[in-house]
Design an enzyme around this catalytic site. Structure first.
Site, PDB file in Angstrom:
ATOM      1  N   GLU A 137      15.802 -30.859 -10.923  1.00 12.36           N
ATOM      2  CA  GLU A 137      16.904 -30.021 -11.438  1.00 12.36           C
ATOM      3  C   GLU A 137      16.559 -28.547 -11.245  1.00 12.36           C
ATOM      4  O   GLU A 137      16.756 -27.714 -12.145  1.00 12.36           O
ATOM      5  CB  GLU A 137      17.164 -30.304 -12.930  1.00 12.36           C
ATOM      6  CG  GLU A 137      17.393 -31.756 -13.283  1.00 12.36           C
ATOM      7  CD  GLU A 137      18.730 -32.288 -12.780  1.00 12.36           C
ATOM      8  OE1 GLU A 137      19.500 -31.530 -12.170  1.00 12.36           O
ATOM      9  OE2 GLU A 137      18.975 -33.492 -12.970  1.00 12.36           O
ATOM     10  N   ALA A 138      16.045 -28.229 -10.073  1.00  9.00           N
ATOM     11  CA  ALA A 138      15.525 -26.882  -9.820  1.00  9.00           C
ATOM     12  C   ALA A 138      16.585 -25.805  -9.972  1.00  9.00           C
ATOM     13  O   ALA A 138      16.267 -24.652 -10.281  1.00  9.00           O
ATOM     14  CB  ALA A 138      14.932 -26.833  -8.415  1.00  9.00           C
ATOM     15  N   GLN A 139      17.864 -26.176  -9.767  1.00 11.92           N
ATOM     16  CA  GLN A 139      18.937 -25.171  -9.850  1.00 11.92           C
ATOM     17  C   GLN A 139      19.021 -24.524 -11.233  1.00 11.92           C
ATOM     18  O   GLN A 139      19.575 -23.447 -11.387  1.00 11.92           O
ATOM     19  CB  GLN A 139      20.295 -25.794  -9.472  1.00 11.92           C
ATOM     20  CG  GLN A 139      20.906 -26.763 -10.468  1.00 11.92           C
ATOM     21  CD  GLN A 139      20.383 -28.200 -10.359  1.00 11.92           C
ATOM     22  OE1 GLN A 139      19.529 -28.485  -9.538  1.00 11.92           O
ATOM     23  NE2 GLN A 139      20.884 -29.105 -11.182  1.00 11.92           N
TER      24      GLN A 139
ATOM     25  N   CYS B 209      35.788 -42.630   0.182  1.00 13.47           N
ATOM     26  CA  CYS B 209      35.935 -43.307   1.482  1.00 13.47           C
ATOM     27  C   CYS B 209      34.632 -43.927   1.989  1.00 13.47           C
ATOM     28  O   CYS B 209      34.631 -44.627   2.998  1.00 13.47           O
ATOM     29  CB  CYS B 209      36.483 -42.338   2.534  1.00 13.47           C
ATOM     30  SG  CYS B 209      35.329 -41.008   2.915  1.00 13.47           S
TER      31      CYS B 209
HETATM   32  C1  LIG Z   1      27.714 -30.013  -9.329  1.00 15.24           C
HETATM   33  C2  LIG Z   1      27.241 -29.515 -10.642  1.00 15.24           C
HETATM   34  C3  LIG Z   1      26.324 -30.235 -11.386  1.00 15.24           C
HETATM   35  N1  LIG Z   1      25.896 -29.779 -12.577  1.00 15.24           N
HETATM   36  C4  LIG Z   1      24.924 -30.562 -13.359  1.00 15.24           C
HETATM   37  C5  LIG Z   1      25.320 -31.993 -13.571  1.00 15.24           C
HETATM   38  C6  LIG Z   1      24.000 -32.679 -13.738  1.00 15.24           C
HETATM   39  O1  LIG Z   1      23.617 -32.561 -15.114  1.00 15.24           O
HETATM   40  C7  LIG Z   1      23.051 -31.851 -12.874  1.00 15.24           C
HETATM   41  C8  LIG Z   1      22.779 -32.475 -11.525  1.00 15.24           C
HETATM   42  O2  LIG Z   1      22.075 -33.670 -11.672  1.00 15.24           O
HETATM   43  P1  LIG Z   1      21.594 -34.585 -10.416  1.00 15.24           P
HETATM   44  O3  LIG Z   1      20.180 -34.953 -10.767  1.00 15.24           O
HETATM   45  O4  LIG Z   1      21.666 -33.765  -9.174  1.00 15.24           O
HETATM   46  O5  LIG Z   1      22.478 -35.770 -10.391  1.00 15.24           O
HETATM   47  O6  LIG Z   1      23.700 -30.605 -12.670  1.00 15.24           O
HETATM   48  C9  LIG Z   1      26.355 -28.563 -13.067  1.00 15.24           C
HETATM   49  O7  LIG Z   1      25.960 -28.126 -14.151  1.00 15.24           O
HETATM   50  N2  LIG Z   1      27.267 -27.849 -12.339  1.00 15.24           N
HETATM   51  C10 LIG Z   1      27.722 -28.275 -11.147  1.00 15.24           C
HETATM   52  O8  LIG Z   1      28.565 -27.553 -10.505  1.00 15.24           O
END
Ligand SMILES: Cc1cn([C@H]2C[C@H](O)[C@@H](COP(=O)(O)O)O2)c(=O)[nH]c1=O
Ligand code: ADP
Length: 392
Positions: free
Chosen positions: A262-264, A321
């Site tokens: 969840e590096a983002q 799809c």
């Molecule tokens: C697209 C998107 C995702 N998120 C959140 C939703 C999930 O909690 C994580 C992603 O988890 P994964 O391990 O990649 O399945 O990120 C978000 O907050 N905002 C977004 O636009």
């Protein structure tokens, strides 16, 4: 799940053991779990099967036992297809007399065929006999029976000697630091791939730490869990500096590999990774979303790309799809960037369905907007009337 083991005769004294499981994600895990203690006479087969017919090949206690039982004088090892720099690192320290190169076409022509049973092994085994084929079948059975044990072994046996360490350690950049980025939409297998690499490193005797953002507690706080339920214990923190503080300096120093999921969500991702790789010489495996639900850059994962040694963009299957899906579609009307959720809120989609989905969402929003506006102006008219009526 089936685990198929195939034994191919390469030359009089060398047989290669290959294994295949239907799950790409679990292959390496399987391979590592049974890949231990190569004998001193182990010879190494270099091959590069195409990733389409991806094979993990292994040399292990069980494999060697199987070899002794079924083949003559076998000392076997083969490596799964790896980038050449990783291969070089794995093979460092082995004398060249122990390394055998098998022409790719001999491997891949055989690999491309069905592996059930071993009759197709004869394309490689020049003097295989039908009785050997029978024995190969028996070998398959033996390993199929053992598969559950192999699967569940937590971290494989520790490497016992330097040769073994060298053979199976993923030290593609020992002491040099490295950053590997795994990105893509939700459900693409990022966490699965991260856990696989972390497990590989741990099986190879490397000190591994795993960290995830504490924003996402869908599956609990003390483990990274994939959508398929594969788990690995981790530290959940709000930022990566807190991870370092949490494990303590002494333990941080010991870590060779750090997995980040969840590096983002980590605001200090860039600073932490840069310093951990460049200064502290750690190998970082970083998994996260490259884009949000509107395909805008998400957090600072993309900033890592110029610093990265490797970048993998994975794709899921489009929920609408079945085509490869590179994007994440949000099913709700929320507009904040961060909304924690799973399949209830998000679905992976292909380009076509992302674009048509956005058009549908925009249209719905516009309709809603017009509707709300007309209700507001009706309300305003009513208010005006009320005011004007009261003023009379
Ligand atoms: C697209 C998107 C995702 N998120 C959140 C939703 C999930 O909690 C994580 C992603 O988890 P994964 O391990 O990649 O399945 O990120 C978000 O907050 N905002 C977004 O636009
Ligand atoms: N539409 C889909 N496409 C691909 N995999 C999916 C899909 N929906 C659910 N999955 C499951 O999600 C798993 C991947 O989970 P995970 O590794 O946690 O992905 P990520 O971390 O990228 O969100 C796949 O192995 C598959 O079983």
């Amino acid at each position: 799940m089936r685990l198929l083991i195939r034994i191919m005769r390469v030359d009089a004294s060398l047989h290669m053991i290959m294994m295949e499981t239907p799950s790409f994600a679990m292959k390496s895990l399987h391979a590592k779990s049974i890949t231990n203690r190569p004998s001193p006479s182990t010879r190494i087969v270099l091959s590069s099967c195409s990733s389409r017919s991806y094979y993990s090949a292994c040399c292990g206690e069980r494999a060697l036992r199987c070899c002794k039982q079924y083949c003559t004088g076998a000392a076997v090892a083969a490596l799964k297809p790896l980038p050449s720099d990783m291969l070089q690192a794995k093979l460092r320290g082995f004398s060249s007399s122990r390394i055998v190169r098998v022409p790719d076409d001999r491997i891949s022509s055989s690999c491309s065929k069905s592996v059930r049973g071993c009759s197709d092994s004869s394309t490689v085994a020049s003097n295989d006999t039908s009785s050997q084929d029978k024995r190969h079948d028996d070998a398959n059975l033996e390993f199929q029976e053992g598969k559950r044990q192999i699967l569940l072994r937590p971290d494989g046996a520790a490497a016992e000697d330097d040769d073994e360490r060298r053979l199976f350690t993923v030290r593609e950049n020992v002491g040099g630091g490295a950053i590997h980025v795994i990105m893509g939409p939700m459900f693409a297998g990022k966490t699965t791939s991260l856990l696989q690499r972390v497990q590989d490193a741990r099986n190879a005797g490397r000190k591994v730490g795993l960290v995830k953002s504490n924003k996402d507690t869908r599956y609990g706080v003390s483990a990274v869990v994939s959508h398929d339920g594969i788990k690995f214990p981790c530290v959940a923190v709000s930022n990566l500096a807190a991870f370092r503080a949490h494990v303590g300096e002494a333990q941080y120093k010991e870590l060779e590999v750090i997995g980040i999921d969840e590096a983002q969500f980590f605001e200090d991702l860039f600073e932490f990774c840069q310093s951990a790789a460049d200064v502290d010489r750690k190998t970082l495996i970083v998994a996260g979303l490259d884009g949000d639900f509107l395909r805008r850059r998400f957090g600072s994962l993309l900033d890592l790309i110029p610093l990265a040694d490797s970048v993998t963009k994975l794709r899921a299957c489009c929920e609408l799809c079945g085509e490869p899906a590179a994007f994440t579609f949000r099913k709700t009307v929320d507009t904040e960037t961060e909304i924690i959720g799973g399949a209830d809120v998000y679905m992976p989609v292909c380009r076509h369905h992302f674009v048509s989905g956005q058009i549908a969402v925009e249209t719905a929003r516009n309709v809603l907007h017009v509707h709300q506006a007309s209700r507001t102006s009706e309300g305003a008219d009513a208010d005006t009337n009320a005011v004007s009526l009261s003023s009379f």
